[in-house]
Write a protein that holds these residues in place. Structure first.
Motif, PDB file in Angstrom:
ATOM      1  N   ALA A  72      -0.221   3.240 -13.565  1.00 58.48           N
ATOM      2  CA  ALA A  72      -0.299   1.793 -13.750  1.00 58.48           C
ATOM      3  C   ALA A  72       0.380   1.051 -12.596  1.00 58.48           C
ATOM      4  O   ALA A  72      -0.158   0.069 -12.073  1.00 58.48           O
ATOM      5  CB  ALA A  72       0.339   1.398 -15.084  1.00 58.48           C
ATOM      6  N   ALA A  73       1.554   1.537 -12.197  1.00 54.51           N
ATOM      7  CA  ALA A  73       2.256   0.896 -11.090  1.00 54.51           C
ATOM      8  C   ALA A  73       1.459   1.027  -9.795  1.00 54.51           C
ATOM      9  O   ALA A  73       1.367   0.080  -9.006  1.00 54.51           O
ATOM     10  CB  ALA A  73       3.639   1.517 -10.927  1.00 54.51           C
ATOM     11  N   ASP A 106      -3.784  -3.209  -5.983  1.00 58.44           N
ATOM     12  CA  ASP A 106      -4.435  -4.507  -6.158  1.00 58.44           C
ATOM     13  C   ASP A 106      -3.730  -5.581  -5.340  1.00 58.44           C
ATOM     14  O   ASP A 106      -4.375  -6.421  -4.704  1.00 58.44           O
ATOM     15  CB  ASP A 106      -4.447  -4.895  -7.634  1.00 58.44           C
ATOM     16  CG  ASP A 106      -5.456  -4.096  -8.444  1.00 58.44           C
ATOM     17  OD1 ASP A 106      -6.348  -3.474  -7.829  1.00 58.44           O
ATOM     18  OD2 ASP A 106      -5.344  -4.075  -9.691  1.00 58.44           O
ATOM     19  N   ARG A 107      -2.409  -5.557  -5.375  1.00 53.82           N
ATOM     20  CA  ARG A 107      -1.652  -6.542  -4.596  1.00 53.82           C
ATOM     21  C   ARG A 107      -1.884  -6.341  -3.108  1.00 53.82           C
ATOM     22  O   ARG A 107      -2.094  -7.303  -2.356  1.00 53.82           O
ATOM     23  CB  ARG A 107      -0.164  -6.420  -4.939  1.00 53.82           C
ATOM     24  CG  ARG A 107       0.773  -7.260  -4.058  1.00 53.82           C
ATOM     25  CD  ARG A 107       0.401  -8.706  -4.027  1.00 53.82           C
ATOM     26  NE  ARG A 107       0.455  -9.312  -5.353  1.00 53.82           N
ATOM     27  CZ  ARG A 107       0.052 -10.556  -5.601  1.00 53.82           C
ATOM     28  NH1 ARG A 107      -0.443 -11.293  -4.634  1.00 53.82           N
ATOM     29  NH2 ARG A 107       0.120 -11.033  -6.817  1.00 53.82           N
ATOM     30  N   MET A 120      -7.128  -2.430   6.058  1.00 52.16           N
ATOM     31  CA  MET A 120      -6.269  -2.213   4.901  1.00 52.16           C
ATOM     32  C   MET A 120      -7.019  -2.484   3.605  1.00 52.16           C
ATOM     33  O   MET A 120      -6.834  -1.781   2.608  1.00 52.16           O
ATOM     34  CB  MET A 120      -5.015  -3.089   4.982  1.00 52.16           C
ATOM     35  CG  MET A 120      -4.074  -2.934   3.787  1.00 52.16           C
ATOM     36  SD  MET A 120      -3.617  -1.210   3.434  1.00 52.16           S
ATOM     37  CE  MET A 120      -2.406  -0.905   4.721  1.00 52.16           C
ATOM     38  N   ALA A 121      -7.896  -3.495   3.585  1.00 54.51           N
ATOM     39  CA  ALA A 121      -8.673  -3.771   2.378  1.00 54.51           C
ATOM     40  C   ALA A 121      -9.514  -2.554   1.996  1.00 54.51           C
ATOM     41  O   ALA A 121      -9.580  -2.164   0.826  1.00 54.51           O
ATOM     42  CB  ALA A 121      -9.565  -4.995   2.596  1.00 54.51           C
ATOM     43  N   ALA A 122     -10.147  -1.929   2.997  1.00 58.76           N
ATOM     44  CA  ALA A 122     -10.951  -0.739   2.720  1.00 58.76           C
ATOM     45  C   ALA A 122     -10.078   0.451   2.348  1.00 58.76           C
ATOM     46  O   ALA A 122     -10.430   1.246   1.468  1.00 58.76           O
ATOM     47  CB  ALA A 122     -11.805  -0.403   3.939  1.00 58.76           C
ATOM     48  N   THR A 123      -8.920   0.577   2.995  1.00 59.27           N
ATOM     49  CA  THR A 123      -8.024   1.702   2.708  1.00 59.27           C
ATOM     50  C   THR A 123      -7.529   1.671   1.274  1.00 59.27           C
ATOM     51  O   THR A 123      -7.448   2.706   0.608  1.00 59.27           O
ATOM     52  CB  THR A 123      -6.834   1.699   3.685  1.00 59.27           C
ATOM     53  OG1 THR A 123      -7.315   1.900   5.021  1.00 59.27           O
ATOM     54  CG2 THR A 123      -5.844   2.798   3.347  1.00 59.27           C
ATOM     55  N   THR A 124      -7.207   0.489   0.767  1.00 57.48           N
ATOM     56  CA  THR A 124      -6.721   0.408  -0.616  1.00 57.48           C
ATOM     57  C   THR A 124      -7.799   0.870  -1.591  1.00 57.48           C
ATOM     58  O   THR A 124      -7.505   1.536  -2.593  1.00 57.48           O
ATOM     59  CB  THR A 124      -6.277  -1.016  -0.976  1.00 57.48           C
ATOM     60  OG1 THR A 124      -7.349  -1.937  -0.756  1.00 57.48           O
ATOM     61  CG2 THR A 124      -5.073  -1.441  -0.156  1.00 57.48           C
ATOM     62  N   LEU A 125      -9.063   0.552  -1.299  1.00 57.62           N
ATOM     63  CA  LEU A 125     -10.144   1.015  -2.167  1.00 57.62           C
ATOM     64  C   LEU A 125     -10.315   2.532  -2.073  1.00 57.62           C
ATOM     65  O   LEU A 125     -10.560   3.207  -3.074  1.00 57.62           O
ATOM     66  CB  LEU A 125     -11.446   0.304  -1.802  1.00 57.62           C
ATOM     67  CG  LEU A 125     -11.493  -1.195  -2.123  1.00 57.62           C
ATOM     68  CD1 LEU A 125     -12.760  -1.825  -1.546  1.00 57.62           C
ATOM     69  CD2 LEU A 125     -11.426  -1.434  -3.626  1.00 57.62           C
ATOM     70  N   SER A 126     -10.182   3.071  -0.864  1.00 62.13           N
ATOM     71  CA  SER A 126     -10.261   4.530  -0.703  1.00 62.13           C
ATOM     72  C   SER A 126      -9.135   5.217  -1.456  1.00 62.13           C
ATOM     73  O   SER A 126      -9.337   6.282  -2.072  1.00 62.13           O
ATOM     74  CB  SER A 126     -10.196   4.915   0.775  1.00 62.13           C
ATOM     75  OG  SER A 126     -11.401   4.623   1.440  1.00 62.13           O
ATOM     76  N   GLN A 157       0.833  -1.211   0.000  1.00 64.87           N
ATOM     77  CA  GLN A 157       0.000   0.000   0.000  1.00 64.87           C
ATOM     78  C   GLN A 157       0.862   1.254   0.000  1.00 64.87           C
ATOM     79  O   GLN A 157       0.564   2.235  -0.690  1.00 64.87           O
ATOM     80  CB  GLN A 157      -0.926  -0.014   1.215  1.00 64.87           C
ATOM     81  CG  GLN A 157      -1.883   1.164   1.292  1.00 64.87           C
ATOM     82  CD  GLN A 157      -1.347   2.314   2.143  1.00 64.87           C
ATOM     83  OE1 GLN A 157      -0.476   2.111   2.989  1.00 64.87           O
ATOM     84  NE2 GLN A 157      -1.857   3.508   1.911  1.00 64.87           N
ATOM     85  N   PHE A 158       1.943   1.228   0.756  1.00 70.54           N
ATOM     86  CA  PHE A 158       2.829   2.392   0.807  1.00 70.54           C
ATOM     87  C   PHE A 158       3.533   2.589  -0.532  1.00 70.54           C
ATOM     88  O   PHE A 158       3.674   3.718  -1.022  1.00 70.54           O
ATOM     89  CB  PHE A 158       3.836   2.219   1.938  1.00 70.54           C
ATOM     90  CG  PHE A 158       4.689   3.432   2.213  1.00 70.54           C
ATOM     91  CD1 PHE A 158       4.172   4.711   2.106  1.00 70.54           C
ATOM     92  CD2 PHE A 158       6.019   3.288   2.591  1.00 70.54           C
ATOM     93  CE1 PHE A 158       4.957   5.827   2.372  1.00 70.54           C
ATOM     94  CE2 PHE A 158       6.811   4.396   2.863  1.00 70.54           C
ATOM     95  CZ  PHE A 158       6.280   5.659   2.740  1.00 70.54           C
ATOM     96  N   LEU A 159       3.968   1.497  -1.157  1.00 72.08           N
ATOM     97  CA  LEU A 159       4.582   1.592  -2.474  1.00 72.08           C
ATOM     98  C   LEU A 159       3.576   2.127  -3.500  1.00 72.08           C
ATOM     99  O   LEU A 159       3.936   2.905  -4.389  1.00 72.08           O
ATOM    100  CB  LEU A 159       5.108   0.225  -2.906  1.00 72.08           C
ATOM    101  CG  LEU A 159       6.451  -0.180  -2.292  1.00 72.08           C
ATOM    102  CD1 LEU A 159       6.676  -1.681  -2.458  1.00 72.08           C
ATOM    103  CD2 LEU A 159       7.598   0.598  -2.916  1.00 72.08           C
TER     104      LEU A 159
END
Length: 418
Positions: free
Chosen positions: A199-200, A206-207, A220-226, A186-188
């Motif tokens: 794209a990266a 997604d990963r 974290m799952a919700a944070t990535t979508l946000s 997520q940080f990357l």
């Protein structure tokens, strides 16, 4: 360009893990997916005909020859630190630079374990994972000040260390390693997004999302979508921003109040981008209530939410007002938020100052807009490219469109750093 892309793909955790595990079928499939190479073209690189490449990808043929294995490593440009034959020193060697926090080094044994390829389960333990948690937290805060560019290679190396740990982890420790990998990804993703590498960033998000689901980490799952909603907002795609933010709100049960508040304000910003003030203000009010409740129980929030408080929410209200062309509200909220934002958030202060300059320009306050913008130019050039830099150019365009002579002054200041 193709060679540069080929080198960069090795930062992808799935590809890196496939090489470490010597799963050559997965290496071929993932490498081709990331680079767009055909089986024939990949075969030319590694000295194999297309049917052999196909058989390896399908698991019908195994790579057992040392000579073929070396051709694959050389032909695909596998970095030395990923090659399975390479053994990093367990003591006495130079530690990975990115794994050292100034003034807070671990004991020598722990540092050796963290910076070595893990080859047995006893190397995966709580102190090692605690230290990696601490390193990630330190680097997150460092990025607030110095920006993302100096940290990308460091964080890729740390993720490789975490991926290596997974092979030796068992039980609850394995779950924790996956969670830690998700946080690194997520940080990357955020750093790629900060550098406009769309794209990266999407691939890393997604990963991270996949690993978060595997680890059972709803926050974290919700944070990535946000954060993907934030990317859509950055690209001017209001509808997609709203859809992703809504997914973050409702798809992951059991998330913290702060994580819910972040998703609600992202949806609000999507509606603001679409020029829908009613929905924007409704969701902003809902988000503010969630953030206020979260502030009463800070220990319940995930560590990566350290920045999200009333000050940040005030700034987000300012951003929504900016999209709605409510210039006075934008100026009021952005000024209030900037006054409360600590100086160590250099990158973010630069961004919000550029937005304040834009609001001032929109309101016809040309002299003040240029004053704020010009003062922001050096930091925007140093840590604010491309987002703050682009916002300052947008401000100059607004001033010139309005016929303000001060616009030329801002253009001249920007050219000094172009």
């Amino acid at each position: 360009m193709e060679d540069a892309l080929s080198r960069d793909v090795w930062s992808h955790p799935q590809l890196a893990a496939a090489v470490v595990n010597e799963d050559w079928g997965a290496v071929f499939r993932t490498y081709r997916r990331l680079t767009g190479l055909s089986q024939t073209k990949l075969g030319e690189r590694v000295g194999l005909v297309q049917p052999d490449v196909s058989d390896i990808e399908r698991g019908r043929r195994r790579v057992t020859s040392v000579e073929v294995r070396q051709r694959v490593l050389a032909g695909l440009g596998v970095p030395a630190d990923l090659q399975p034959s390479r053994a990093l020193p367990t003591s006495g060697g130079s530690p990975v630079a990115g794994l050292v926090v100034p003034g807070a080094g671990p004991d020598e044994d722990l540092l050796a374990r963290v910076t070595s390829v893990v080859d047995s389960s006893h190397r995966v333990d709580v102190p090692t994972l605690d230290w990696l948690d601490r390193l990630l937290a330190e680097h997150r805060r460092a990025e607030d000040t110095i920006g993302s560019r100096p940290l990308v290679d460091v964080m890729r190396q740390q993720l490789r260390t975490v991926v290596d740990l997974y092979a030796g982890a068992r039980g609850p420790l394995a779950d924790r390693v996956v969670r830690l990998a998700s946080e690194h990804a997520q940080f990357l993703a955020w750093m790629a997004q900060d550098q406009a590498q769309t794209a990266a960033a999407l691939a890393w998000y997604d990963r991270s999302h996949e690993w978060a689901l595997e680890a059972g980490d709803a926050n974290m799952a919700a944070t990535t979508l946000s954060m993907k909603a934030h990317m859509a907002w950055s690209g001017g795609r209001g509808d997609r921003c709203v859809r992703l933010a809504d997914a973050a709100r409702w798809s992951a049960q059991g998330t913290s109040l702060g994580v819910q508040g972040m998703a609600a304000q992202m949806a609000a910003r999507g509606h603001a981008l679409n020029g829908e003030p009613g929905e924007a203000h409704r969701l902003l009010d809902e988000a503010q209530a969630l953030i206020s409740r979260a502030a009463e129980h800070p220990a319940d929030e995930p560590v990566w939410m350290y920045f999200y408080d009333e000050t940040w929410f005030t700034l987000q209200r300012g951003m929504a007002a900016l999209h709605l062309h409510d210039w006075q509200a934008a100026m009021d909220h952005l000024t209030l938020g900037l006054d409360a934002l600590p100086d160590e958030y250099r990158r973010d202060k630069t961004w919000y100052r550029a937005c304040l300059a834009h609001a001032l320009a929109g309101a016809g306050e040309s002299a003040q807009a240029v004053s704020v913008a010009v003062a922001s130019v050096p930091d925007a050039a140093a840590v604010g490219r491309p987002h703050s830099w682009n916002e300052l150019h947008a401000t100059a365009a607004v001033l010139l469109r309005k016929g303000a002579q001060e616009g030329k002054q801002l253009v001249a200041a920007l050219r000094e750093f172009d």
